[in-house]
Design a protein around this motif. Structure first.
Motif: not given
Length: 185
Positions: A24-52
């Motif tokens: 992961l570090l070699y390819f410039g990526q990071t690991f963490g479950m909260s980033s996955n939840l952020r991605t799911f929320c964005t896919m679900g439309g949370a970007h309409k309510f929060s800049d985060y």
């Protein structure tokens, strides 16, 4: 013939985690479950309510495989690799849990006093889930990541803030289990 399964020893699982982190570090990526939840929320439309949540979630599609792997791995672990024996708890711990109302302490990984649907769907159970979920979400955002992200990715890349966060997670866990948990149960 009974198949006896044991957890992988540290000298197998530790290097496997290290190899994954190196890749992961070699390819410039990071690991963490909260980033996955952020991605799911964005896919679900949370970007309409929060800049985060305003980011290109498509750049994080690879990270969604972590969620899929966790679900599949959890399924395999529970249904094919679990050894359904009693948990070897310290007698003092069993006594303390029995004083809190846990009648089968050490007989199950998921005690029914916490994980039975009747408990979960009670007013107390729903309150614990809602308040706990809020606190975990707030804490994850406030700390800039979750326990897996800080403890695995952050520490392996020698980030000072991750060390501080992990120490805070452990202190919070100790405070919860020794002071708050007895008040709840």
């Amino acid at each position: 013939m009974e198949l006896i399964l044991n957890p992988w020893p540290w000298y197998v699982s530790g290097p496997l985690i290290a190899i994954v982190m190196f890749l992961l570090l070699y390819f410039g990526q990071t690991f963490g479950m909260s980033s996955n939840l952020r991605t799911f929320c964005t896919m679900g439309g949370a970007h309409k309510f929060s800049d985060y949540f305003k980011f290109d979630w498509r750049t994080q599609k690879w990270n969604l495989m972590v969620v899929l792997g966790a679900v599949i791995g959890g399924f395999i672990a529970v249904f094919f690799l679990s050894n359904p024996i009693n948990i070897n708890l310290n007698p003092t711990t069993v006594s303390q849990l029995e004083n809190l109302g846990f009648s089968n302490a050490g007989n199950s990984i998921l005690p029914p006093e916490l994980f039975d649907w009747n408990q979960v769907l009670s007013i107390k159970g729903l309150a614990i889930l809602i308040i706990g979920g809020f606190l975990v979400g707030f804490g994850t955002r406030y700390a800039g990541g979750c326990t897996s992200g800080h403890a695995i990715t952050g520490l392996s890349s020698l980030q000072w803030i991750s060390l501080v966060a992990v120490i805070g997670f452990f202190i919070g866990g100790l405070v919860m289990i020794h002071f708050i948990f007895p008040l709840i149960f």
